[in-house]
Write a protein that holds these residues in place. Sequence first.
Motif, short mmCIF file in Angstrom:
data_model
loop_
_atom_site.label_atom_id
_atom_site.label_comp_id
_atom_site.label_asym_id
_atom_site.label_seq_id
_atom_site.Cartn_x
_atom_site.Cartn_y
_atom_site.Cartn_z
N VAL A 167 0.85 -1.18 0.00
CA VAL A 167 0.00 0.00 0.00
C VAL A 167 0.89 1.24 0.00
O VAL A 167 2.04 1.18 0.47
N GLN A 168 0.38 2.32 -0.52
CA GLN A 168 1.12 3.57 -0.47
C GLN A 168 1.02 4.20 0.92
O GLN A 168 0.06 3.95 1.66
N ALA A 169 1.99 4.98 1.27
CA ALA A 169 1.97 5.69 2.54
C ALA A 169 0.67 6.50 2.66
O ALA A 169 0.23 7.12 1.68
N GLY A 170 0.08 6.45 3.84
CA GLY A 170 -1.20 7.10 4.06
C GLY A 170 -2.40 6.19 3.87
O GLY A 170 -3.52 6.54 4.25
N GLY A 171 -2.16 5.04 3.27
CA GLY A 171 -3.24 4.10 3.02
C GLY A 171 -3.53 3.20 4.21
O GLY A 171 -2.99 3.39 5.31
N SER A 172 -4.39 2.21 3.97
CA SER A 172 -4.84 1.31 5.03
C SER A 172 -4.70 -0.15 4.60
O SER A 172 -4.81 -0.47 3.42
N LEU A 173 -4.47 -0.99 5.58
CA LEU A 173 -4.45 -2.44 5.38
C LEU A 173 -5.02 -3.10 6.63
O LEU A 173 -5.05 -2.50 7.71
N MET A 217 -5.00 -1.22 10.16
CA MET A 217 -3.89 -0.28 10.11
C MET A 217 -4.23 0.86 9.16
O MET A 217 -4.41 0.65 7.97
N ASN A 218 -4.34 2.05 9.73
CA ASN A 218 -4.66 3.24 8.95
C ASN A 218 -3.48 4.21 8.95
O ASN A 218 -2.60 4.12 9.81
N ARG A 219 -3.51 5.11 8.00
CA ARG A 219 -2.46 6.15 7.88
C ARG A 219 -1.08 5.51 7.97
O ARG A 219 -0.21 5.92 8.75
N LEU A 220 -0.90 4.48 7.18
CA LEU A 220 0.35 3.71 7.22
C LEU A 220 1.52 4.56 6.79
O LEU A 220 1.41 5.43 5.91
N ARG A 221 2.66 4.27 7.41
CA ARG A 221 3.91 4.96 7.11
C ARG A 221 4.92 3.96 6.56
O ARG A 221 4.80 2.76 6.81
N GLU A 266 7.76 3.34 7.63
CA GLU A 266 8.40 2.62 8.73
C GLU A 266 7.53 1.53 9.33
O GLU A 266 7.98 0.78 10.19
N ASP A 267 6.27 1.42 8.88
CA ASP A 267 5.42 0.31 9.32
C ASP A 267 5.70 -0.95 8.50
O ASP A 267 5.15 -2.03 8.79
N THR A 268 6.51 -0.82 7.49
CA THR A 268 6.85 -1.98 6.66
C THR A 268 7.52 -3.06 7.49
O THR A 268 8.36 -2.78 8.34
N GLY A 269 7.12 -4.29 7.26
CA GLY A 269 7.73 -5.40 7.97
C GLY A 269 6.93 -6.67 7.82
O GLY A 269 5.88 -6.69 7.16
N ASN A 270 7.42 -7.69 8.46
CA ASN A 270 6.71 -8.96 8.52
C ASN A 270 5.92 -8.96 9.83
O ASN A 270 6.50 -8.80 10.91
N TYR A 271 4.62 -9.12 9.71
CA TYR A 271 3.74 -9.07 10.88
C TYR A 271 3.38 -10.48 11.32
O TYR A 271 2.96 -11.31 10.50
N VAL A 298 4.83 -0.73 2.88
CA VAL A 298 4.28 0.61 2.69
C VAL A 298 5.27 1.39 1.85
O VAL A 298 6.40 1.64 2.28
N SER A 299 4.84 1.76 0.67
CA SER A 299 5.74 2.49 -0.24
C SER A 299 5.63 3.99 0.03
O SER A 299 4.60 4.50 0.46
N THR A 300 6.72 4.68 -0.27
CA THR A 300 6.73 6.14 -0.07
C THR A 300 6.15 6.85 -1.27
O THR A 300 5.96 6.28 -2.33
#
Length: 114
Positions: free
Chosen positions: A11-17, A82-86, A88-93, A112-114
């Motif tokens: 997802v792009q930064a600012g998006g939700s997952l 997860m809303n307003r993703l950044r 730095e939220d990128t990772g394996n959950y 989360v892409s910039t």
Amino acid sequence: VQLVESGGGLVQAGGSLNVSCVAFDDGSMVYDMGWYRQSPGKGREAVAISGWDGERIIYLDSVKGRFTISRDFTKKTVHLQMNRLRHEDTGNYYCYEDTSPGTWGQGIQVTVST
């Protein structure tokens, strides 16, 4: 006990997952459940934890106000919205259930892409 995760993705930064986890077990015990993540070059950290009673909830400071954890006790599921993703939220959950010993899911990627 087996934990099976779903969701995640790119997802792009600012998006939700949303990521979800189902606990497959035969018991009736209820445990703390939650989500951890491991980002590139970092250790695993707790993102959001829901207590066994559904009352106690703990969030990582950096996700407060953006992420929401919820549980369905009848379906033995835990969700993380997860809303307003950044970036730095990128990772394996990883889904986690505080059985003794603890049980981990296989992990699911959130990018989360910039």
